[in-house]
Design a protein around this motif. Structure first.
Motif, PDB file in Angstrom:
ATOM      1  N   ALA A 244      62.274 -44.971  52.353  1.00 53.93           N
ATOM      2  CA  ALA A 244      62.614 -44.560  50.993  1.00 53.93           C
ATOM      3  C   ALA A 244      63.624 -43.422  50.998  1.00 53.93           C
ATOM      4  CB  ALA A 244      61.350 -44.146  50.246  1.00 53.93           C
ATOM      5  N   LEU A 245      63.501 -42.506  51.950  1.00 48.89           N
ATOM      6  CA  LEU A 245      64.451 -41.400  52.050  1.00 48.89           C
ATOM      7  C   LEU A 245      65.816 -41.895  52.513  1.00 48.89           C
ATOM      8  CD1 LEU A 245      62.098 -38.705  53.614  1.00 48.89           C
ATOM      9  CD2 LEU A 245      63.112 -38.625  51.333  1.00 48.89           C
ATOM     10  N   HIS A 246      65.815 -42.764  53.506  1.00 52.95           N
ATOM     11  CA  HIS A 246      67.093 -43.307  53.986  1.00 52.95           C
ATOM     12  C   HIS A 246      67.800 -44.101  52.890  1.00 52.95           C
ATOM     13  CE1 HIS A 246      67.301 -42.183  58.199  1.00 52.95           C
ATOM     14  NE2 HIS A 246      66.009 -42.474  58.355  1.00 52.95           N
ATOM     15  N   ALA A 247      67.019 -44.780  52.047  1.00 46.50           N
ATOM     16  CA  ALA A 247      67.601 -45.591  50.971  1.00 46.50           C
ATOM     17  C   ALA A 247      68.032 -44.748  49.775  1.00 46.50           C
ATOM     18  CB  ALA A 247      66.598 -46.656  50.528  1.00 46.50           C
ATOM     19  N   GLY A 248      67.678 -43.457  49.778  1.00 44.93           N
ATOM     20  CA  GLY A 248      68.070 -42.586  48.679  1.00 44.93           C
ATOM     21  C   GLY A 248      67.234 -42.751  47.427  1.00 44.93           C
ATOM     22  N   ARG A 249      66.039 -43.356  47.564  1.00 47.42           N
ATOM     23  CA  ARG A 249      65.217 -43.568  46.369  1.00 47.42           C
ATOM     24  C   ARG A 249      64.507 -42.295  45.924  1.00 47.42           C
ATOM     25  NH1 ARG A 249      63.397 -48.094  49.299  1.00 47.42           N
ATOM     26  NH2 ARG A 249      61.264 -47.297  49.300  1.00 47.42           N
ATOM     27  N   LEU A 250      64.270 -41.370  46.860  1.00 48.03           N
ATOM     28  CA  LEU A 250      63.596 -40.108  46.543  1.00 48.03           C
ATOM     29  C   LEU A 250      64.577 -38.954  46.688  1.00 48.03           C
ATOM     30  CD1 LEU A 250      60.183 -40.554  48.418  1.00 48.03           C
ATOM     31  CD2 LEU A 250      60.748 -41.165  46.060  1.00 48.03           C
ATOM     32  N   SER A 251      64.403 -37.938  45.864  1.00 49.62           N
ATOM     33  CA  SER A 251      65.290 -36.781  45.971  1.00 49.62           C
ATOM     34  C   SER A 251      64.973 -35.975  47.229  1.00 49.62           C
ATOM     35  CB  SER A 251      65.170 -35.893  44.729  1.00 49.62           C
ATOM     36  OG  SER A 251      63.853 -35.387  44.593  1.00 49.62           O
ATOM     37  N   PHE A 252      63.705 -35.879  47.570  1.00 52.09           N
ATOM     38  CA  PHE A 252      63.303 -35.245  48.821  1.00 52.09           C
ATOM     39  C   PHE A 252      61.829 -35.503  49.064  1.00 52.09           C
ATOM     40  CE2 PHE A 252      62.226 -31.903  45.784  1.00 52.09           C
ATOM     41  CZ  PHE A 252      61.042 -31.369  46.276  1.00 52.09           C
ATOM     42  N   ALA A 253      61.419 -35.276  50.300  1.00 55.65           N
ATOM     43  CA  ALA A 253      60.001 -35.244  50.658  1.00 55.65           C
ATOM     44  C   ALA A 253      59.762 -33.969  51.454  1.00 55.65           C
ATOM     45  CB  ALA A 253      59.606 -36.463  51.483  1.00 55.65           C
ATOM     46  N   ALA A 254      58.663 -33.292  51.168  1.00 54.34           N
ATOM     47  CA  ALA A 254      58.304 -32.061  51.866  1.00 54.34           C
ATOM     48  C   ALA A 254      56.916 -32.246  52.460  1.00 54.34           C
ATOM     49  CB  ALA A 254      58.335 -30.868  50.910  1.00 54.34           C
TER      50      ALA A 254
END
Length: 314
Positions: A244-254
């Motif tokens: 999801a992060l690689h696809a740009g679907r989320l602004s960030f994950a912490a």
């Protein structure tokens, strides 16, 4: 009375737990040369012990079977997913923990991670240190929905802090009545509703039983939403999160927790964009350290003295 201490974080930031142990006549034996312990290393460390204080050490049925003198296991923290509670009960071993001792500490970190990601603080600092002076547009928290999965002491502490930032609070917890959630100023939602409608999603549930946020559920998060996990890494399908992060679907994950700690060098999340990662530091504050150690010591003495503990794990 003697307590075998396995976690190196005991009394690390506060002398209060050691002082309290001395006041209560409890002798401390530190076996913190490696952590976490499991298998034979754990057995050798606590052989003959009546009481043991664990951190992330793996307490299994096999270990309990060869430690017949053990009477009480104290967890230096709240989560007890590393302890086989059924086997402990069968062996007559009382398990205690310190619920709420680190609630403020974890809640502070959660808000810190939210601000770090939403205002792109790490990117901005990296830019400045590399000699550039760039503009980084961020997201304000006010008016955004924070979905809190797990509305116990930590979840409620996060809600209080987030409300001060003007956020709308939604919560899911299968063990907390809706009226209690409403009374704490949050909107009760189902798991699916909270995931699908929240701008920020924060996890505060115990681990075990496989990922709560499966690939299918992660796919329902709004585009541009953010995920914060300061609970247990196993709550999230980490491969799906990396995708999801690689696809740009989320602004960030912490993330302050991983399913395996420390994560392997080739862990799929470590090279994912827009990832903030910390080494499970949620409980590492001065107040939390004092509370966890002191409360654990006091309950150990209660059990060894034949009294009812303050925080038994049923």
């Amino acid at each position: 009375m003697r307590l075998t201490v396995l976690t190196p974080s005991f009394g690390k930031l506060s002398e209060a737990p050691v002082r309290r142990a001395a006041e209560l006549g409890l002798e401390l034996e530190h076996r913190t040369e490696s952590h976490p312990k499991s298998g034979q290393d754990l057995v050798e460390a606590i052989a003959g012990a009546e009481a043991v204080l664990v951190g992330l050490d793996s307490v299994t049925a096999e270990m309990l079977a060869v430690c017949p003198d053990l009477r009480v296991i104290a967890k230096h923290g709240a989560g007890v997913d590393n302890i086989d509670l059924q086997a402990a009960a069968a062996a007559g071993v009382i398990v205690v923990n310190t619920p709420g001792a680190n609630a403020g500490s974890v809640a502070d970190l959660t808000l810190g991670l939210m601000l770090m990601g939403s205002r792109r603080i790490r990117e901005a600092e990296d830019s400045l240190r590399s000699g550039r002076w760039e503009v980084f547009f961020g997201t304000e928290l006010a008016g955004r929905q924070l979905g809190i999965l797990g509305f116990g002491r930590i979840g409620r502490a996060v809600a209080q802090r987030a409300a001060a930032f003007g956020m709308r609070i939604a919560a899911y917890d299968p063990f907390v009545p809706d009226e209690a959630i409403v009374g704490a100023g949050a909107q009760p939602l189902s798991l699916e509703e909270a995931v699908a409608t929240s701008d920020f999603l924060s996890l505060h549930l115990p681990g075990g039983g496989g990922p709560l946020l499966t690939a299918d559920l992660l796919a329902t998060m709004p585009r541009g939403a953010a995920l914060i996990n300061a609970a247990r890494g196993g709550l999230v399908d980490e491969t799906a999160l990396a995708e999801a992060l690689h696809a740009g679907r989320l602004s960030f994950a912490a993330l302050d927790a991983f399913s395996s700690e420390p994560p392997a060098a080739d862990h799929p999340l470590l090279d994912a964009p827009r990832l903030i990662a910390t080494p499970h530091i949620g409980a590492y504050s001065d107040v939390a350290n004092a509370n966890m150690g002191t409360w654990a010591v006091e309950d150990v003495v209660r059990v060894l003295s034949g009294e009812e503990p303050r925080f038994p794990v049923r």
